[in-house]
Each structure stands twice: as structure tokens, then as C-alpha cells.
Design an enzyme around this catalytic site. Structure first.
Site, PDB file in Angstrom:
ATOM      1  N   LYS A 280       0.819  -1.217   0.000  1.00 20.19           N
ATOM      2  CA  LYS A 280       0.000   0.000   0.000  1.00 20.19           C
ATOM      3  C   LYS A 280       0.853   1.267   0.000  1.00 20.19           C
ATOM      4  CE  LYS A 280      -4.354  -1.608   0.569  1.00 20.19           C
ATOM      5  NZ  LYS A 280      -5.541  -1.197  -0.187  1.00 20.19           N
TER       6      LYS A 280
ATOM      7  N   ASP B  13      -8.895  -0.061   6.124  1.00 18.18           N
ATOM      8  CA  ASP B  13      -8.833  -1.223   7.008  1.00 18.18           C
ATOM      9  C   ASP B  13      -7.502  -1.266   7.734  1.00 18.18           C
ATOM     10  OD1 ASP B  13     -11.323  -2.684   6.613  1.00 18.18           O
ATOM     11  OD2 ASP B  13     -10.643  -3.027   4.562  1.00 18.18           O
TER      12      ASP B  13
END
Length: 404
Positions: A81, A130
Site C-alpha cells: 500500500k 482497514d
């Protein structure tokens, strides 16, 4: 009793000879993948993450070869990410500076120099997460010097919240699931004049998620250079979530390898399987409920519309897994067979190996995925121990002890 899993072939999958084409290139293009690689590789601390061979495990699983792209060390953030959220933050800030100063271009290096600190410091970026995407956005905001507010849903672990806050972001909780947090972040940003940096797209919101996805393509570009002899694998297993990573890797490999591209398998949790259900239905399908799964990064109920535009033809198959497979995969990677390296994989990072374990246990799944003794399989190790406490609870040791 074997844990539950199910798999489907995508009836709309493009045949190998089908070109990538102009329609898909309007979503994700080689030029934009190249631009992302040029920018991200200029950042301090950039290094390609390793592609690790797992020869002993491949033999046990009756495969010719098995590789694991280990994203744990990516910019010190613990997951792939880092490539997407921070790159999108950089582009948001570059455009703000270009608009304010009337400049034709501003580079990441110019942002890092502090030359435009007054403009950058007045900006606020935000997103729902998340865990891992929010950490990347927060890191990007800290790196380039703007304010950041991150929204987490009530099931995000305390360890992941603290990891985001360590990069200077304000962390706010939203009741409900990930998709509730996405909607809340969008509404708050609209009311406050902030910029949403999300990896999921929805009607009217496409440009920034495209930056995120092109950032993810850096990982795929590295893989194409790291595969032995430059030869493609026969299969790649890609975690889905909203589908952004899967679509970025699928597009990049399609552009690079064309008709020789690997068979593309999407991996999801049993109860957060929006891409699986969408492929089965031939249209985007929303999955409701708590979406509760240990694979926290995959607890998403709505496929990104941009990801769908690639995956509806680019995915060959999908598999949905019981959490037990992901947990078993974490332990197997931490305790390798003789000759294989130990690997620290988080719950989401172990999903691809979990899919191979399900295929080992269920002959019908192995057949659906097209796996046989000649298969050369690539797994995307999307995250390491992004919550150290959870990792130790699952594996029984810390990451440092595993790698010692």
C-alpha cells in the site's frame, strides 16, 4: 474436516490472444505506469522488494515452481500500500502547487525540498481504511508536509490504528464496516474542503484512485524484471479487497506479456467476496453484512468501478476462502520446509498461499484454477506483520524471531 473454500471460472474472461486494447488503456495505461515508477523510484528509501523462490513448498504442492513477492519491507510501512496512497497524495499536492503557482509541472523532489510548504501545509488529505492504505496516505502526508485525517471502521485493530497515528494522522472511528467508513470519509471531506485519497472508485470519483492503482503497478513492474529469464508465471494469485491491487497487476502483466500473460486468479474471504460474486453474475454485486474476516485488508463489500473495468475480462477465476486457510498459510511461511526462506506474512499476505492450500485439499478447486504439475505460480505477499500483536498470536513468535 477441511476448511471451506469455493472457486469459479470467469465466463467472461478474455482469451489469451485478446489485446489489452484502447478501452482498457483509457483506464490504466503504460504511460501512467511508467510515470508512477519514475516518481516513486525517486523517493528516499526506494528499493525493489524481493521475489523469493519457494522450491520445496512448490514440490509439496505438486507445482513446478512457486515465487512469493515479499512486500513487508516496502518503505518501512509493511505492505504494498505504500506505493499507492503516498503516490496519490504526491499527485494531489503537485496539482495544488501547479494551480496556485501557474507551473506546468512540479516533481516529488520539489515537494520534498519544502519549496512549496505554504501551499502544501494548508492542504488536508483523508480516506477510509482497514489499516494499510490509511498508513500509506498518512505516511505520504507526513513525507510531503500536509495534514491528514484517517477514518477507520469499528473492527480495525488497535495496533493498526496506532500504526497510522505514528505518521502524524488524526484517526477517527466510524460505526459499521469498511464501506460505511468510505461513505463517511467522502461526506466529511466534501463538507470540510479536504481531498479524499481512496483506492476505491465510485461514480464521479476516478482520477485519484487511478493514481493509487498506477502506483501499485510499480510492484508488478519489478516482478516482470525479477522473474527468472523474464519468463511469465503460468498463474498469479492476487488478493482483491476492492480490486485495486488485482486490477493494477492484471493490467500491468497484460501490457507487458500480452498473450503470454499468466492465468489470473482473484482471492477473497468467504464472506467478503464482492469480486467473486461480481464475476459470477457478470456485473458488480454488493456484499452486505459485517464483512468480518481475519484478512482485514480484504474486508470489502463493493468492487471499485475502475477495478471492475479491468477484472471483468482480465480475471480468469476467483476463489473465496475460509479464514483458516490464511492463518495456516501464515504459519507455513513462518516455518518453511528445508531450503525455503522464512517469510513474515500478515493475514492478507497469506491469502494467496491459502488459495493454493485450498486447491490441494479440494480437487475440484485445483481443476477450476487450472493448476497442475507444470504450473509456475506467483503469490503476491501483500503485507507483513502490520499488526505485530495479531501476528505473534497467530504464529506464536514475533517477526524478528521468525527471521532470526
Amino acid at each position: 474436516m477441511k476448511p471451506e473454500a469455493r472457486a469459479i471460472s470467469n465466463p467472461a474472461a478474455a482469451p489469451p490472444a485478446e489485446p489489452y486494447g484502447a478501452q482498457r488503456a483509457a483506464v490504466m495505461s503504460q504511460d501512467r505506469f511508467d510515470a508512477a515508477l519514475a516518481e516513486i523510484s525517486s523517493w528516499p528509501g526506494y528499493a525493489a522488494t524481493p521475489l523469493l523462490p519457494l522450491d520445496a513448498l512448490a514440490a509439496q504442492l505438486r507445482l513446478t515452481s512457486l515465487w512469493y513477492k515479499d512486500e513487508r519491507g516496502r518503505f518501512g510501512l509493511g505492505s504494498f500500500k505504500a506505493l499507492g496512497g503516498a503516490y496519490a497524495v504526491a499527485n494531489v499536492l503537485r496539482k495544488k502547487v501547479m494551480g496556485a503557482r501557474g507551473l506546468p509541472n512540479v516533481t516529488s523532489q520539489e515537494l520534498l525540498s519544502g519549496a512549496f510548504a505554504d501551499i502544501v501545509g494548508a492542504a488536508t488529505v483523508t480516506c477510509a481504511t482497514d489499516g494499510n492504505h490509511g498508513r500509506s496516505v498518512a505516511w505520504g502526508a507526513q513525507l510531503f508536509g500536509c495534514r491528514c485525517v484517517i477514518f477507520v471502521h469499528e473492527h480495525v485493530s488497535q495496533g493498526r490504528r496506532e500504526a497510522i497515528a505514528r505518521y502524524g494522522a488524526e484517526v477517527r472511528e466510524v460505526k459499521g464496516n469498511y464501506d460505511d467508513a468510505v461513505r463517511h470519509a467522502a461526506a466529511t471531506a466534501a463538507a470540510s474542503g479536504w481531498t479524499v485519497v481512496s483506492d476505491t472508485s465510485y461514480p464521479g470519483y476516478r482520477d485519484i484512485p487511478l493514481d493509487v492503482m498506477h502506483g501499485y503497478g510499480v510492484m508488478a513492474a519489478e516482478i516482470t524484471q525479477q522473474m527468472p529469464g523474464g519468463a511469465p508465471p503460468t498463474h498469479v494469485f492476487a488478493q482483491a479487497g476492492v480490486g485495486a491491487l488485482a486490477a493494477a497487476v492484471c493490467a500491468n502483466f497484460w501490457l507487458h506479456w500480452g498473450a503470454q500473460r499468466p492465468r489470473f486468479v482473484v482471492v477473497e474471504p468467504l464472506h467478503a467476496d464482492c469480486v467473486y460474486r461480481s464475476l459470477d453474475a457478470g456485473r458488480p454485486v454488493v456484499v452486505g453484512g459485517s464483512l468480518d474476516t481475519v484478512m482485514a485488508g480484504l474486508a470489502c463489500g463493493e468492487v471499485s468501478e475502475l477495478a471492475w473495468e479491468i477484472l471483468q475480462g482480465g480475471a480468469n477465476a476467483a476463489i473465496a476462502l475460509d479464514d483458516a486457510y490464511a492463518l495456516k498459510a501464515m504459519r507455513m511461511l513462518a516455518n518453511p520446509l528445508a531450503g525455503d526462506p522464512p517469510i513474515v506474512a500478515g493475514e492478507t499476505g497469506g491469502a494467496g498461499l491459502g488459495a493454493l492450500l485450498a486447491a490441494r485439499d479440494h480437487a475440484d478447486i485445483r481443476a477450476t484454477l487450472g493448476l497442475d504439475a507444470d504450473s509456475r505460480v506467483l503469490l503476491l505477499g501483500s503485507e507483513g506483520d502490520t499488526d505485530a500483536a495479531i501476528y505473534r498470536q497467530v504464529v506464536g513468535r514475533t517477526a524478528e524471531e521468525v527471521l532470526a
